[in-house]
Design an enzyme around this catalytic site. Sequence first.
Site, short mmCIF file in Angstrom:
data_model
loop_
_atom_site.label_atom_id
_atom_site.label_comp_id
_atom_site.label_asym_id
_atom_site.label_seq_id
_atom_site.Cartn_x
_atom_site.Cartn_y
_atom_site.Cartn_z
N VAL A 37 10.78 9.15 -1.69
CA VAL A 37 11.58 9.81 -0.99
C VAL A 37 10.94 10.77 0.05
O VAL A 37 11.37 11.12 1.01
CB VAL A 37 12.77 10.44 -1.88
CG1 VAL A 37 13.69 11.02 -0.92
CG2 VAL A 37 13.43 9.66 -2.86
N GLU A 38 10.18 11.56 -0.54
CA GLU A 38 9.36 12.49 0.12
C GLU A 38 8.17 12.01 1.33
O GLU A 38 8.38 12.63 2.27
CB GLU A 38 8.74 13.63 -0.77
CG GLU A 38 9.39 14.36 -1.65
CD GLU A 38 10.05 15.45 -1.03
OE1 GLU A 38 9.72 15.65 0.27
OE2 GLU A 38 11.03 16.26 -1.44
#
Length: 533
Positions: A132-133
């Site tokens: 996600v990051e």
Amino acid sequence: MKKITTLALCLGLGVLGGCASNQSLDELPPMPAAEPSVDDVNLANGMDEPTPVESSPDQDKDNNDLWVRLRQGYGLDLEVENDRIRVQRDWYARHPQYFTRVTTRSERYLHYIIEQAEARNMPLELALLPIVESAFDPFAYSHGRAAGPWQFIPSTGDYFGMERTWWQDQRRDILKSTNAALDYLQKLSNRFDGDWLLALASYNAGGGTVSRAIRRNEEAGKPTDFWNLNLPRETTAYVPKLLAIAQIVQEPENYGVTLHPIRNEAYFSSVDIGGQIDLTQAARLADISVEELYLLNPSFNRWATSPDGPHRLLVPVDREERFRNGLAELPQDQRMRWARYEIRPGDNLGAIARKHRTTPQVLRSINKLNGNTIIAGRTLLIPGPSSGKGDYSLSEDSRLAANQSRERKGKQRVNYTVQSGDTLWEISRRYSVGVKELAKWNNMAPGDSLSIGQSLAVWSESAQTSSAVPPENDKMVRKLRYAVRNGDSLYAIADRFNVSVNDIKSWNDRVASNRYIKPGQRLTLYVDIRKTF
């Protein structure tokens, strides 16, 4: 992405995503010890060692599959189903090649992350958070100045002891950033009474933001779980993204996704190198490519490790012994390439540093200088790469050059040299491009500061600047003849009329060729009366 201005604000508001909450690190709970196994308990009590049970081929296969180990450590509620999760899951399912790409990229790091999360008894879905990051790109850099696989902003990286120097940015260090991220997530979980969804939301939006949303719901008599909180738009999608990824990893075949196979064993070993070393030299000793060494040690900005440490390198497990032996046999004077420079009359440390593509700080440190004073006739030691520039393809300079040179369809490249008073916003306006685009072309964030002499790539539809000749159809722009006064400077005049120094130079040929302006000198300015105070 996470935004912060000062560490004090971080501490006051509890902004997360790499920023500390209003609890100090001294208040962090001790790391929970791993639960002892049944076999450990039996042996401790003097009972006989259990008879080994033969495993089936399928069991052996599962034991050697890191994805199986990851699923077995899941701890979040993945049965929850709503539109927010479904939208994210559908996107990933429509882009299966993306999943293959990021899971392939994760191979170097995922075993270590899972190992550390298990040691803290954390749900192993958290090991997927770098998807996600950063999409598991260790060199990822966001518009919010967040860097590395876990996307720490500068102030939070500083808070967790991740140094940023000319030589390295430890927010990209695999060991340091992983342990800081997991420590912090654990602290957030404790803050919200073990609610991992609120901890994840806080990692993205800030603990203070989540706490205020909870208080608002309490006052309104509404539920205070993540799904019922009024949070920033990015955060409302952030947690569902992780849950969607975890669901797909749990049953990839149901979504037409292929996970890159990863063996359930350590990918790298950490080796104490005892001091600074050139990365091409280290790669040769380990018999791996320089690119592989950079990907395992992405914190290094230059051609060598940092002289200030930590003096360690990660190398593939199967190259550890070879690397250790080669390192032990390498003469000390071959670890780095040093040039000797004899100081000449008129030299200054800044000019010498620029000439040799380093910084005054590096030269002061290496030569044990207390200040910038140097004496003609004496010798300076100057570090330099032992191999050609192309061999360090993942150094900061090489990554920047590759990004700046990448063709943009329908656009021409302009090389722009930063001058006093410039900002990204002003330069983007001059060439009619977006600030975010300009920053992205130059591996920067929109809020990053510029340095005089810095070279920027500007990809514009026209190589001509847009503000050298202001648009005639803009009725709010006025041509002004300004007489320079005593004490005036280009910067002061630019600030007064809300233009840039380079604008003034582009409108006045004599100013562009001369270093100074004089009282009484007439300048032509194009002033937007809406922006002049």
